[in-house]
Design an enzyme around this catalytic site. Structure first.
Site, PDB file in Angstrom:
ATOM      1  N   GLN A 171       0.823  -1.207   0.000  1.00  0.00           N
ATOM      2  CA  GLN A 171       0.000   0.000   0.000  1.00  0.00           C
ATOM      3  C   GLN A 171       0.854   1.254   0.000  1.00  0.00           C
ATOM      4  O   GLN A 171       1.979   1.257   0.477  1.00  0.00           O
ATOM      5  CB  GLN A 171      -0.978   0.014   1.171  1.00  0.00           C
ATOM      6  CG  GLN A 171      -0.339   0.087   2.536  1.00  0.00           C
ATOM      7  CD  GLN A 171      -1.333  -0.148   3.654  1.00  0.00           C
ATOM      8  OE1 GLN A 171      -2.200  -1.002   3.562  1.00  0.00           O
ATOM      9  NE2 GLN A 171      -1.192   0.607   4.717  1.00  0.00           N
ATOM     10  N   GLY A 172       0.265   2.297  -0.576  1.00  0.00           N
ATOM     11  CA  GLY A 172       0.896   3.599  -0.612  1.00  0.00           C
ATOM     12  C   GLY A 172      -0.131   4.661  -0.273  1.00  0.00           C
ATOM     13  O   GLY A 172      -1.333   4.376  -0.187  1.00  0.00           O
ATOM     14  N   TYR A 173       0.339   5.887  -0.107  1.00  0.00           N
ATOM     15  CA  TYR A 173      -0.532   6.981   0.302  1.00  0.00           C
ATOM     16  C   TYR A 173      -0.471   8.117  -0.709  1.00  0.00           C
ATOM     17  O   TYR A 173       0.602   8.661  -0.971  1.00  0.00           O
ATOM     18  CB  TYR A 173      -0.144   7.479   1.695  1.00  0.00           C
ATOM     19  CG  TYR A 173      -0.502   6.471   2.749  1.00  0.00           C
ATOM     20  CD1 TYR A 173      -1.730   6.534   3.398  1.00  0.00           C
ATOM     21  CD2 TYR A 173       0.343   5.409   3.040  1.00  0.00           C
ATOM     22  CE1 TYR A 173      -2.087   5.580   4.327  1.00  0.00           C
ATOM     23  CE2 TYR A 173      -0.018   4.449   3.965  1.00  0.00           C
ATOM     24  CZ  TYR A 173      -1.227   4.539   4.605  1.00  0.00           C
ATOM     25  OH  TYR A 173      -1.597   3.591   5.513  1.00  0.00           O
ATOM     26  N   ILE A 174      -1.635   8.457  -1.255  1.00  0.00           N
ATOM     27  CA  ILE A 174      -1.748   9.626  -2.127  1.00  0.00           C
ATOM     28  C   ILE A 174      -1.672  10.878  -1.262  1.00  0.00           C
ATOM     29  O   ILE A 174      -1.068  11.874  -1.629  1.00  0.00           O
ATOM     30  CB  ILE A 174      -3.056   9.582  -2.937  1.00  0.00           C
ATOM     31  CG1 ILE A 174      -2.989   8.407  -3.925  1.00  0.00           C
ATOM     32  CG2 ILE A 174      -3.309  10.901  -3.660  1.00  0.00           C
ATOM     33  CD1 ILE A 174      -4.279   8.134  -4.657  1.00  0.00           C
ATOM     34  N   GLU A 193       2.903   9.050  -2.463  1.00  0.00           N
ATOM     35  CA  GLU A 193       4.072   9.651  -1.841  1.00  0.00           C
ATOM     36  C   GLU A 193       5.172   8.598  -1.735  1.00  0.00           C
ATOM     37  O   GLU A 193       4.888   7.406  -1.767  1.00  0.00           O
ATOM     38  CB  GLU A 193       3.703  10.158  -0.442  1.00  0.00           C
ATOM     39  CG  GLU A 193       2.629  11.220  -0.453  1.00  0.00           C
ATOM     40  CD  GLU A 193       2.100  11.554   0.938  1.00  0.00           C
ATOM     41  OE1 GLU A 193       2.520  10.926   1.931  1.00  0.00           O
ATOM     42  OE2 GLU A 193       1.255  12.458   1.022  1.00  0.00           O
TER      43      GLU A 193
END
Length: 159
Positions: free
Chosen positions: A27-30, A82
């Protein structure tokens, strides 16, 4: 509004033999701003977009909205994230009427294992599995969005 109510613990014992399912999560974070996050997750071959609000004072409850998206959509959105990805295996363990999600982290967060249980109310009781250690509910260092920016391997307590 959908409220997520959960408690989080460090894991201090063996849990894998008790798991009835597991999945790999990246998972990643916008957006990982204080008080709100927009997360893109790929769990095995499924994609998800999740928006979370600020936690309450206890750290137990916060707004959460999640929608399944296609795997190609999730892969495209990952490109907007990010820097810093979360990579982990999630094990599901039954304890009483609840299911504990045990996350074993990799990469920059190698060595960290946490367990969470989702509850219907803040006061709801649950059976603690024997592998639970210290409760870290509300400690923002253990939020995935924080681990992305300040990985576990860089924490002073691990040196």
């Amino acid at each position: 509004m959908a409220q997520e109510i959960e408690r989080k613990f460090l894991v201090a014992g063996e849990y894998k033999s008790q798991a009835f399912a597991q999945s790999r999560i990246k998972q990643g974070y916008i957006c990982s701003a204080h008080g709100r996050t927009v997360r893109v997750r790929i769990r095995d071959n499924q994609g998800f977009l999740t928006i979370k609000g600020a936690s309450d004072a206890s750290g137990i409850s916060r707004y959460e909205w999640e929608k399944e998206i296609s795997l190609p959509e999730a892969e495209e959105l990952m490109k907007l994230c990010e820097p810093g990805m979360i990579d982990k295996t999630r094990y599901l363990v039954r304890s009483g009427a609840h299911i504990f999600e045990v996350d074993e982290f990799y990469g920059e967060n190698e060595g960290l294992v946490v367990a969470e249980v989702e509850l219907g109310t803040i006061e709801e009781s649950y059976v603690k599995p024997i592998f639970l250690g210290e409760e870290v509910t509300g400690d923002s260092r253990y939020y995935n969005s924080h681990l992305m920016k300040k990985p576990y391997k860089n924490w002073e307590l691990n040196k």
